[in-house]
Design a protein around this motif. Structure first.
Motif, PDB file in Angstrom:
ATOM      1  N   ILE A  67     -34.972  12.187  20.415  1.00 33.05           N
ATOM      2  CA  ILE A  67     -35.800  13.218  20.913  1.00 33.05           C
ATOM      3  C   ILE A  67     -35.017  13.874  21.936  1.00 33.05           C
ATOM      4  CG2 ILE A  67     -37.929  13.920  22.292  1.00 33.05           C
ATOM      5  CD1 ILE A  67     -39.333  11.943  20.622  1.00 33.05           C
ATOM      6  N   ALA A  69     -34.613  15.159  25.932  1.00 30.02           N
ATOM      7  CA  ALA A  69     -35.124  15.252  27.174  1.00 30.02           C
ATOM      8  C   ALA A  69     -36.926  15.503  27.001  1.00 30.02           C
ATOM      9  CB  ALA A  69     -34.941  16.119  28.324  1.00 30.02           C
ATOM     10  N   LYS A  70     -36.915  16.222  25.730  1.00 28.32           N
ATOM     11  CA  LYS A  70     -38.375  16.844  25.611  1.00 28.32           C
ATOM     12  C   LYS A  70     -38.326  17.327  24.127  1.00 28.32           C
ATOM     13  CE  LYS A  70     -40.964  20.893  26.927  1.00 28.32           C
ATOM     14  NZ  LYS A  70     -41.101  21.703  27.961  1.00 28.32           N
ATOM     15  N   ALA A  71     -39.587  17.239  23.583  1.00 28.84           N
ATOM     16  CA  ALA A  71     -39.727  17.643  22.154  1.00 28.84           C
ATOM     17  C   ALA A  71     -41.289  18.277  21.997  1.00 28.84           C
ATOM     18  CB  ALA A  71     -39.674  16.626  21.235  1.00 28.84           C
ATOM     19  N   VAL A  72     -41.452  19.363  21.534  1.00 23.33           N
ATOM     20  CA  VAL A  72     -42.547  20.136  21.123  1.00 23.33           C
ATOM     21  C   VAL A  72     -43.085  20.074  19.663  1.00 23.33           C
ATOM     22  CG1 VAL A  72     -43.918  22.121  22.181  1.00 23.33           C
ATOM     23  CG2 VAL A  72     -42.098  21.472  23.306  1.00 23.33           C
ATOM     24  N   TYR A  84     -42.189  21.145  14.243  1.00 23.88           N
ATOM     25  CA  TYR A  84     -41.959  21.468  15.604  1.00 23.88           C
ATOM     26  C   TYR A  84     -42.622  22.920  15.829  1.00 23.88           C
ATOM     27  CZ  TYR A  84     -37.959  18.638  15.099  1.00 23.88           C
ATOM     28  OH  TYR A  84     -37.104  17.609  14.971  1.00 23.88           O
ATOM     29  N   ILE A 104     -46.627  17.574  23.332  1.00 23.84           N
ATOM     30  CA  ILE A 104     -45.335  17.620  24.096  1.00 23.84           C
ATOM     31  C   ILE A 104     -45.074  16.110  24.422  1.00 23.84           C
ATOM     32  CG2 ILE A 104     -43.966  18.463  26.148  1.00 23.84           C
ATOM     33  CD1 ILE A 104     -46.025  20.667  26.003  1.00 23.84           C
ATOM     34  N   ILE A 105     -43.848  15.880  24.065  1.00 23.24           N
ATOM     35  CA  ILE A 105     -42.996  14.623  24.330  1.00 23.24           C
ATOM     36  C   ILE A 105     -41.929  14.571  25.077  1.00 23.24           C
ATOM     37  CG2 ILE A 105     -42.359  12.294  23.418  1.00 23.24           C
ATOM     38  CD1 ILE A 105     -44.063  12.846  21.042  1.00 23.24           C
ATOM     39  N   LYS A 106     -42.120  13.839  26.194  1.00 23.22           N
ATOM     40  CA  LYS A 106     -40.779  14.206  27.245  1.00 23.22           C
ATOM     41  C   LYS A 106     -40.604  12.402  27.585  1.00 23.22           C
ATOM     42  CE  LYS A 106     -43.522  15.996  30.956  1.00 23.22           C
ATOM     43  NZ  LYS A 106     -43.549  17.122  31.774  1.00 23.22           N
ATOM     44  N   LYS A 107     -39.466  12.537  28.078  1.00 18.97           N
ATOM     45  CA  LYS A 107     -38.889  11.277  28.728  1.00 18.97           C
ATOM     46  C   LYS A 107     -39.420  11.214  30.198  1.00 18.97           C
ATOM     47  CE  LYS A 107     -34.880  10.158  26.185  1.00 18.97           C
ATOM     48  NZ  LYS A 107     -33.248   9.817  26.173  1.00 18.97           N
ATOM     49  N   LYS A 108     -39.810  10.045  30.417  1.00 17.36           N
ATOM     50  CA  LYS A 108     -40.440   9.877  31.718  1.00 17.36           C
ATOM     51  C   LYS A 108     -39.186   9.929  32.863  1.00 17.36           C
ATOM     52  CE  LYS A 108     -43.653   6.837  34.215  1.00 17.36           C
ATOM     53  NZ  LYS A 108     -44.545   5.398  33.894  1.00 17.36           N
ATOM     54  N   ASP A 109     -39.682  10.457  33.945  1.00 19.05           N
ATOM     55  CA  ASP A 109     -38.536  10.483  35.010  1.00 19.05           C
ATOM     56  C   ASP A 109     -38.616   9.336  35.837  1.00 19.05           C
ATOM     57  OD1 ASP A 109     -38.210  13.238  34.551  1.00 19.05           O
ATOM     58  OD2 ASP A 109     -39.743  14.020  36.001  1.00 19.05           O
TER      59      ASP A 109
END
Length: 110
Positions: A67, A69-72, A84, A104-109
């Motif tokens: 993915i 950093a982020k996928a929408v 997408y 929206i899927i993003k990696k956790k900081d």
């Protein structure tokens, strides 16, 4: 007891005993017919109108590592870039009064 109106029409207790049940049955029948007809005119429509229609079920799977950093992802099924999101939900929401938005899927900081 009889009520006499200026027109000369005489309304008796017997008239009420006949008129009230007829009015109730007529109102109930009218309500049921209107519900039946409105149910028939509201055709249920498919959500997915264009994506992989030859497939019995549309399924997409992604590995988290791929993915970035982020996928929408699209949830309205209107995107030209499906799976997408391309923002097509905005037009869909305006036309239908819906409130769908993307996933929206993003990696956790860390």
């Amino acid at each position: 007891m009889a009520v006499v109106h200026n027109s000369g029409f005489r309304l008796t207790k017997e008239h009420f005993l006949v008129a009230v049940p007829v009015a109730v049955v007529s109102a109930a029948a009218g309500f049921l017919v209107s519900r039946y007809l409105s149910g028939r005119s509201c055709k249920k429509s498919q959500v997915n109108t264009i994506v992989s229609k030859d497939s019995p079920k549309v399924v997409h799977s992604f590995d988290m590592e791929d993915i970035g950093a982020k996928a929408v992802y699209c949830r309205c099924w209107k995107s030209k870039k499906f799976p997408y999101c391309d923002g097509a939900h905005a037009k869909h929401n305006e036309e239908t009064g819906d409130n769908v938005g993307p996933l929206i899927i993003k990696k956790k900081d860390a």
